[in-house]
Design a protein around this motif. Sequence first.
Motif, mmCIF file in Angstrom:
data_model
loop_
_atom_site.group_PDB
_atom_site.id
_atom_site.type_symbol
_atom_site.label_atom_id
_atom_site.label_comp_id
_atom_site.label_asym_id
_atom_site.label_seq_id
_atom_site.Cartn_x
_atom_site.Cartn_y
_atom_site.Cartn_z
ATOM 1 N N ASP A 61 0.838 -1.118 -0.002
ATOM 2 C CA ASP A 61 -0.023 -0.032 -0.078
ATOM 3 C C ASP A 61 0.803 1.008 0.044
ATOM 4 O O ASP A 61 1.804 1.203 1.004
ATOM 5 C CB ASP A 61 -0.871 -0.069 1.095
ATOM 6 C CG ASP A 61 -2.060 1.128 1.171
ATOM 7 O OD1 ASP A 61 -1.912 2.232 0.569
ATOM 8 O OD2 ASP A 61 -3.124 0.859 1.237
ATOM 9 N N CYS A 62 0.873 1.986 -0.869
ATOM 10 C CA CYS A 62 1.736 3.273 -1.006
ATOM 11 C C CYS A 62 1.193 4.488 -0.510
ATOM 12 O O CYS A 62 1.907 5.404 -0.626
ATOM 13 C CB CYS A 62 2.061 3.424 -2.600
ATOM 14 S SG CYS A 62 2.983 2.128 -3.325
ATOM 15 N N LEU A 96 -1.141 -6.952 8.146
ATOM 16 C CA LEU A 96 -0.357 -7.940 7.661
ATOM 17 C C LEU A 96 -1.239 -9.178 7.528
ATOM 18 O O LEU A 96 -1.135 -9.835 6.613
ATOM 19 C CB LEU A 96 0.660 -8.284 8.858
ATOM 20 C CG LEU A 96 1.768 -9.294 8.575
ATOM 21 C CD1 LEU A 96 2.610 -8.866 7.241
ATOM 22 C CD2 LEU A 96 2.728 -9.494 9.887
ATOM 23 N N ASP A 97 -2.260 -9.360 8.517
ATOM 24 C CA ASP A 97 -3.471 -10.108 8.278
ATOM 25 C C ASP A 97 -4.039 -10.352 6.868
ATOM 26 O O ASP A 97 -4.488 -11.159 6.576
ATOM 27 C CB ASP A 97 -4.251 -10.142 9.479
ATOM 28 C CG ASP A 97 -3.641 -10.880 10.782
ATOM 29 O OD1 ASP A 97 -2.472 -11.350 10.774
ATOM 30 O OD2 ASP A 97 -4.159 -10.401 11.970
ATOM 31 N N ASP A 105 4.112 5.110 4.631
ATOM 32 C CA ASP A 105 3.283 5.651 5.439
ATOM 33 C C ASP A 105 3.418 7.033 5.203
ATOM 34 O O ASP A 105 4.722 7.670 5.298
ATOM 35 C CB ASP A 105 3.467 5.598 6.923
ATOM 36 C CG ASP A 105 2.834 6.302 7.884
ATOM 37 O OD1 ASP A 105 2.653 7.353 7.818
ATOM 38 O OD2 ASP A 105 1.671 5.437 8.459
ATOM 39 N N LEU A 106 2.630 7.790 4.950
ATOM 40 C CA LEU A 106 2.750 9.290 4.082
ATOM 41 C C LEU A 106 2.773 10.348 5.149
ATOM 42 O O LEU A 106 2.101 11.442 5.304
ATOM 43 C CB LEU A 106 2.031 9.547 3.037
ATOM 44 C CG LEU A 106 2.104 8.574 1.902
ATOM 45 C CD1 LEU A 106 1.512 8.865 0.569
ATOM 46 C CD2 LEU A 106 3.586 8.793 1.485
ATOM 47 N N VAL A 128 7.760 1.989 5.160
ATOM 48 C CA VAL A 128 8.504 2.911 4.539
ATOM 49 C C VAL A 128 8.059 4.192 4.857
ATOM 50 O O VAL A 128 6.826 4.732 4.669
ATOM 51 C CB VAL A 128 8.595 2.929 3.087
ATOM 52 C CG1 VAL A 128 9.179 3.797 2.123
ATOM 53 C CG2 VAL A 128 8.860 1.622 2.635
ATOM 54 N N ILE A 129 8.736 5.197 5.801
ATOM 55 C CA ILE A 129 8.053 6.188 6.296
ATOM 56 C C ILE A 129 8.655 7.356 5.834
ATOM 57 O O ILE A 129 9.762 7.705 5.234
ATOM 58 C CB ILE A 129 8.255 6.270 7.808
ATOM 59 C CG1 ILE A 129 9.872 6.362 7.948
ATOM 60 C CG2 ILE A 129 7.981 5.167 8.452
ATOM 61 C CD1 ILE A 129 10.371 6.518 9.602
ATOM 62 N N CYS A 130 7.859 8.640 5.799
ATOM 63 C CA CYS A 130 8.199 9.884 5.312
ATOM 64 C C CYS A 130 8.157 11.086 6.587
ATOM 65 O O CYS A 130 8.773 12.053 6.379
ATOM 66 C CB CYS A 130 7.508 10.545 4.304
ATOM 67 S SG CYS A 130 5.888 11.061 4.934
#
Length: 165
Positions: A61-62, A96-97, A105-106, A128-130
């Motif tokens: 999920d982007c 995850l499930d 994560d934006l 992947v965090i910002c």
Amino acid sequence: MTITVFTNARLLDLQGGTLTAPSAVLVEGDRISGIGATDGFPEGAKVIDLAGKTLMPGLIDCHFHVVAYSLDLWANAIAPDSLAGLRAAKVMSGLLDAGFTTIRDLGGADLGLVRGVEEGLIDGPDLVICGKGLSMTGGHTDLRQRTDVRPRCPWLAPRQHGRSG
């Protein structure tokens, strides 16, 4: 190296838009090394029979906000950090499930959640965090009410010309 064989797995045929007939998927370590026949597995392989279930790669999920526990953005913003972290852990476990193995994560998730997953402290997808979210005035992270008529902040006031006293 761990060798795992998933048998009787149906796979997505993206070109045909269908599911395959039951197949075997050979995984060596963390890599898929073969797809095909349902017999002739390597010696000592762990065999998992999927009984015709669909086997898919992890989803990504982007655009997600793992700390947005509710749609009430103000309640999310004022929650104590420890509570926000526990809530995020619950959200991440649910992701995850649902098959998501990577989340971008934006806005909101921090390095602590990344490390929590990496160190096995919480179950969740790779993050992947910002960092903190950015928004324009009136945007979805500007939590002021539309009726907020407070005067402008002094540091945003137009410059005064002339000598300062």
